[in-house]
Write an enzyme that holds these catalytic residues in place. Structure first.
Site, PDB file in Angstrom:
ATOM      1  N   ASP A 154      24.354  20.836  -1.493  1.00 45.56           N
ATOM      2  CA  ASP A 154      23.042  21.182  -2.321  1.00 45.56           C
ATOM      3  C   ASP A 154      21.670  20.805  -1.687  1.00 45.56           C
ATOM      4  OD1 ASP A 154      24.584  22.172  -4.456  1.00 45.56           O
ATOM      5  OD2 ASP A 154      24.385  20.537  -5.779  1.00 45.56           O
ATOM      6  N   HIS A 183      20.011  20.909 -17.983  1.00 48.49           N
ATOM      7  CA  HIS A 183      21.294  20.665 -19.051  1.00 48.49           C
ATOM      8  C   HIS A 183      21.052  19.902 -20.289  1.00 48.49           C
ATOM      9  CE1 HIS A 183      23.016  20.653 -14.646  1.00 48.49           C
ATOM     10  NE2 HIS A 183      24.203  21.381 -15.310  1.00 48.49           N
ATOM     11  N   HIS A 215      27.690  27.397  -3.023  1.00 47.39           N
ATOM     12  CA  HIS A 215      28.940  27.705  -3.675  1.00 47.39           C
ATOM     13  C   HIS A 215      29.466  28.893  -2.657  1.00 47.39           C
ATOM     14  CE1 HIS A 215      27.843  26.061  -7.833  1.00 47.39           C
ATOM     15  NE2 HIS A 215      27.868  25.112  -6.717  1.00 47.39           N
ATOM     16  N   ASP A 246      18.412  24.110  -7.112  1.00 47.42           N
ATOM     17  CA  ASP A 246      19.608  23.372  -7.329  1.00 47.42           C
ATOM     18  C   ASP A 246      19.955  22.626  -6.237  1.00 47.42           C
ATOM     19  OD1 ASP A 246      21.582  22.233  -8.321  1.00 47.42           O
ATOM     20  OD2 ASP A 246      22.847  24.112  -8.861  1.00 47.42           O
ATOM     21  N   GLU A 275      24.925  30.875  -6.259  1.00 47.25           N
ATOM     22  CA  GLU A 275      24.280  29.653  -5.488  1.00 47.25           C
ATOM     23  C   GLU A 275      24.642  29.951  -4.071  1.00 47.25           C
ATOM     24  OE1 GLU A 275      24.780  26.058  -7.494  1.00 47.25           O
ATOM     25  OE2 GLU A 275      25.027  24.730  -5.566  1.00 47.25           O
ATOM     26  N   ASP A 296      20.613  30.168  -7.438  1.00 46.87           N
ATOM     27  CA  ASP A 296      20.429  28.701  -7.105  1.00 46.87           C
ATOM     28  C   ASP A 296      20.014  28.633  -5.621  1.00 46.87           C
ATOM     29  OD1 ASP A 296      20.509  28.170  -9.842  1.00 46.87           O
ATOM     30  OD2 ASP A 296      22.226  26.794  -9.606  1.00 46.87           O
ATOM     31  N   GLU A 324      28.235  30.990 -13.389  1.00 50.63           N
ATOM     32  CA  GLU A 324      27.873  30.512 -11.952  1.00 50.63           C
ATOM     33  C   GLU A 324      29.031  30.541 -11.319  1.00 50.63           C
ATOM     34  OE1 GLU A 324      24.993  27.527 -11.718  1.00 50.63           O
ATOM     35  OE2 GLU A 324      25.937  26.445 -10.091  1.00 50.63           O
TER      36      GLU A 324
END
Lengths: 437, 437, 437, 437
Positions: free
Chosen positions: D310, D102, D272, D340, D269, D297, D233
């Site tokens: 995560d 980022h 997620h 991630d 991900e 991810d 995402e």
């Protein structure tokens, strides 16, 4: 910071249901008598220092959003004193009589335990002075045993004996100062008493250590003459994957195993209840029928999210059920309702703090009014007692006293034949429940 | 129905990991010795009669899909006998030695309790004959106290004393016939012992009745000389909104409160564990460290669905963790692994029944092999014991014996200063865990 | 069965909030005008035939508990006619004007599709006759494509072309008879359109088949001149592990992909919304802003259980939010509120059926009154429009028309500097929301 | 900080499954060819800068626990440079070729947007230099639009036009620098694009703004000649109660509605996916069959907790299913696997960072080996294609081309009679799936 903290807000008054003033009570009328007791005595509201004066709107993905006007962003002792003064002005303007605190949210952590204790003493002295001439005192105090990295593997359940001792010393001090301020209860929320992975954990050893720790805490309470109730606060998850005080039943199981049932009660938090898969009403009733309902952390969660959102409880139906238990319990004293509830990250004005508390108080007050009607009305309790009427017979009474063996029961069963089953009437019950004043 | 039930399937043999024969074992090698015990003695596999011979693929939105070739669709005594013969052929071909049953799935409910008992007697006589000359016997028996409408408000927790007596009579008989067949355990799953709404429920009364019921059951066990273990089976929800035996901790709490801890152990079901928000490993460890791990209902759920799917456990990692507890427990005997797992609604061939069981057995066998490696290797247990090494000190030992008060602990804490915290090493642990043979 | 079905119950009347008569309306006053429209026109209540007249209280662990007095337990055409007469008496006594049905719950499945169609025709003829001289007609009809084993792998998404054709023929007929009865909508709930395991599924092929199926259905609607709205009913899980019409957004995605957006709207069910992790309010708003809010299946779930409980919606707050969307949508017509809600398994009296519907109707009526106040009052909509006021500027309008590129936006950002952020005022909003009439 | 960051750790090598060296690969053998492609080209592993170099172990209830040896605790530009050098040493020692970032985790936020851009430029210049002579480049870059309080009400969906512009400027810059470094993709995760309360939200307006924003982003990409893939995402919840990019289907629905399907793909991900109630395999397949599977991810959640944990993905079964989709997709390039995933709060040693990544890489490598076997073997795909064989008939083909209307289908259905349904064979499939190499 000099002068008033909330200069544009005066004492919150009761204006009745038709009021549209957001800074007035519509349902909470402190002196109004319900079932023989004043509203304020049923509810015993408490402000949570940490959410109200240390909450900054930060979340796992975001920086703080909220800076109260009097904050300088430091963790100094001077700043701590200013916050404590703000706390008392807030409590007074709200018109409640209790507040709750963690040792480390009211006073800064020092470079050593000794220094932390000194910082705490300084703030306690101020709080004591601010309490003077008021009816305000702590509903409960507690030690913050979850934020500092030393507790990352647990406090009483840390694998490191030094951490265990540190935690004991911190609880000792926190209990002393709670006593000093005239606090009516002392709470244990084991934010790191749990595990992240069973693979690196000796479950039995950790629980045994926790049992020993709580025994020593109860002994220390007696030693210093503190009369307050000791309370465990169940929570299933967060921050650890599995918290040892998972729910009311698990906590009771722990207290039984370590012979602590007479020494501790429970502080039930509604959002913790729902995270554990129970309704708040359920957890309250489990605590009540086991004689350990000590206090309520009044908040609610979002039923679609899987973490602790600590919202102010606003649903009238939920509030009604909560108050139904409280009425059956004859009240909560010396416990009460602590607003373990926080402003949303996006609510950043000081008036939001007032509005949120007013909303929470009005909701529970309205719940109390509803519950009192349900209770007085009697149709609900009649319906329940009628369902179990057959146990008022001789056979029923014998069963309840534990005197009927399987041979005898089989004889009855053979003789009675197929039982006739009646409707549970859940529809009607629910219907009554949603009635409003 | 004459002759074989599974004419195209012969006894399932071990062919080793490289086999591609769906009707052979790849990992389960009954006589292979692991950590001093044969695989079959670690695993003690059991076929669940209800899923295998009464499961029809029906679900809340759909009619039955599965009709075994020998079924005539009736609930006659004749049909019950045919099913029992199929059961024994299946058990033998699979090469296991245990089966489990509910009274009402093996024999039809009669017009009266007396007639139901006679039906049951007829089937038990047949089962006993079929057991003759074999090593096959029940891992456990139980009474079905949840399907019939008479139990819709509960069995031991029904508000109707007649239902309570009926349930007692049914358990009495089920325990007798389990004993008669040489069953090694007796299970209580309280499918209707819970509530749908707290509003029409007297929670305390119902739990008190349940306590009395279990006391009478334990007394009756002694009276008839049954040596098997009595087992509670925790489940949080379904069919009631809230089942009283929610999870292991709640069940232990109940057993403590009603002074039944010495009389009962637990039957942990993996799918029930996850519905309660726990891993299966967690529930097994809670039972183990409390000395009440009695039996495992070997299945798994779908982690994305919110109800009991009773799938065959196939995840090697989960199986490894399950077997790790079993090894630490020194095995499960007289308990074992009951396949409380059902074919998917869309699996309608008889060979599917074999394949599913083979899959479940192979997964647990592979878990056993992995767990034995982890156990023997010692790195896992070393890591755990090293974490708690500080409690092997004099102070640690004193704490563990409960002899250190808060004053003393505070002195230590002041003296020791800030503890140094070490890494939990969860990454490394997990890594070891995924190793395969 | 001759004569009345509910001889002890007369037409349900409005008696106002203070009534304690369980067989009267306290809030639902059909002819009362709210925001220019009669309550009955806002609400357009419908009785669900399947729950009210085919629901028997059975669940995955239990046999049926409920047998209406007129039931002979058979699935005969004669019995089907009796039930239809009971349905009309119930509708009339309740004072509503709509009912909903599946083809196979109102008429028995025959030995062949042709025979099933004949059975259906016989019942439709009766229903048509019963409708004569009344305002009663179907809110919607549908085909039951989930109960029969032929659909166990799907209907439009079955891997078997014969099942696909069978489903098409069944929908064709169900649409015809809905049209025949003057039904105002036709619903598709794909109870088996989903998967149990992705491993045996060709996801793309199944979705393509479903798209083709829905195109043919829309074409057939036009061919027969049926003017009703076609509705998809989203649900995430149950009975399959993953239903294709997961939620509103997923269904809209499907309609877009297969170019069906102009042909279909959605039937939002509150309990389905919460199973998908959304509030009902969310799903309604998603449907509304996409122009596809067609109908509401009015029920609610238990926020602590993970399956579809289809309870009558009783929470006033939830009802208020539901009605807020309906008001913003200008009503639901030709859709309405179908009570896809069932009696609890333990509610077995005919009066329970009335009480439950009255409760559901009163709750939504009360929600309507509250929502109308919120809407008229304007503070809620003002608060929202004020929040977005900056988009009424020239720049904002340009952005909304899609004319501002990143280079230009960067220039603005450089020029404007750090934005000042204001409070979201969620506390105040929620407060208003809990107000009661 | 001078010299090496990880002096005690050398380049990680492949040592094969029997290795017990925690700092070696057991399954990941970069150059090994599987199905015609090197492992490293199937997997294209990427290190996530934020978790690895900015993660500090803080959580909602706890302070940071982890301070890498080179950290001075500041957010200075100098410190940012040191971290970037550590990042490259880590990447090289791990033996991977990608990293993700980022804008605000690699460079400090300045006092103004202009200053933030300058800080970013300084770090990008360093990163570019560090990339020189290596194969290392960004898998993707992104802008952090969720942490700063200015975004508390949203970025592209903020009610404030100034925030919208600010977000656009930040994305513009982040896309430029990603392009500058040779990044192969650009990701949008809308951490604040969602709502906390629908009551203060104009849902339609916010989604419209988001659509406009994404159109401008796609236009800007073309303008600067960036060839990378733009990726959304999806995530359902956290930090907002309801994120707009809820899951793959919702994101596809959004892309369709705003005519962006050709411009954007998805970054799926796994954690997620499960928070949205789907398996990761499901989300990957939905993306794949819609032609929008762009990147993964790689992480996993805890199936008993309700928030984003995560964790590094370690379950071999899950990894096998993930890789099965990747193989069907012909690989992921220009996407890859970004870790991630974060160290647990209690893992505080630098070696933990290596061990965790090695574990994650080995798990996916093992999944690849398993999936390749399943794929090559063909039994799985045969089973699937056989299930749908009836659609290879003339009728089936006509249906698939959309040419068969309901009248015709009804004729077939009448003619064919009751279809014969075959077993879904899910047991056998699952069995194959758990096979290991």
């Amino acid at each position: 910071w000099e002068g008033e903290f909330f200069p544009n807000i005066s004492s919150i008054k009761y204006e009745g249901p038709s009021s549209r003033n957001p800074l007035a009570y519509r349902w909470y009328n402190a002196e109004e008598v319900i079932l023989g007791k004043k509203m304020k005595d049923w509810l015993r509201f408490s402000v949570a220092f940490w959410h109200s004066f240390r909450g900054d709107g930060g979340d796992p993905f975001g920086s703080p959003t909220r800076v109260w006007p009097w904050e300088d962003g430091s963790d100094s002792l001077e700043m701590a004193k200013i916050r404590m003064r703000a706390n008392f002005e807030f409590i007074k303007k709200l018109g409640v009589e209790y507040w709750c605190f963690h040792d480390r949210d009211i006073a800064p952590e020092g470079a050593s335990l000794q220094e932390s204790n000194q910082n705490l003493d300084a703030i306690i002295a101020l709080a004591k002075k601010l309490q003077e001439g008021t009816n305000i005192r702590p509903l409960w105090g507690t030690a913050q045993l979850f934020k500092h990295p030393r507790y990352m593997h647990g406090a009483a359940t840390s694998p490191d004996v030094k951490v265990y001792a540190y935690a004991a010393a911190q609880v000792k001090k926190a209990m002393e100062v709670t006593h000093e301020l005239g606090g009516e209860n002392y709470v244990f929320w084991g934010g790191r008493e749990g595990y992240q992975s069973l693979l690196n954990t000796d479950l039995k050893k950790e629980l045994d250590h926790m049992g020993t720790f709580f025994k020593a805490a109860a002994a220390y309470k007696k030693k210093i003459g503190f009369q307050g109730t000791l309370l465990l606060e169940p929570k299933p998850q967060e921050p650890t994957k599995h918290q040892y005080d998972w729910d009311a039943a698990t906590s009771i199981s722990f207290l039984q195993k370590y012979d602590l049932l007479g020494e501790y009660k429970l502080n039930i938090e509604c959002n913790h209840a729902t995270l554990a898969g129970h309704s708040c009403f359920h957890e309250l009733e489990v605590a009540r029928i086991n004689g350990v309902l000590g206090n309520i952390d009044a908040n609610t969660g979002d039923s679609q999210t899987g973490w602790d959102t600590d919202q102010f409880l606003t649903n009238v139906e939920e509030a009604t059920l909560v108050m139904l238990t409280v009425i059956k319990n004859g009240g909560l004293a010396p416990g009460g309702f602590n607003f373990d509830a926080k402003l949303r990250r996006e609510s950043i004005d000081v008036e939001d703090l007032f509005i949120a508390h007013i909303l929470g108080m009005d909701s529970l007050a309205r719940g109390l009014i509803n519950a009192a009607k349900l209770y007085t009305d009697g149709t609900l309790s009649d319906l329940v007692s009628n369902r179990y009427a057959s146990f008022d017979s001789t056979v029923g009474a014998d069963i309840e006293s534990g005197m009927v063996d399987f041979d005898t029961l089989e004889k009855y069963a053979f003789g009675w034949g197929e039982p006739t089953i009646t409707s549970g009437k859940q529809g009607e019950l629910s219907k009554k429940n949603v009635e409003s004043p």
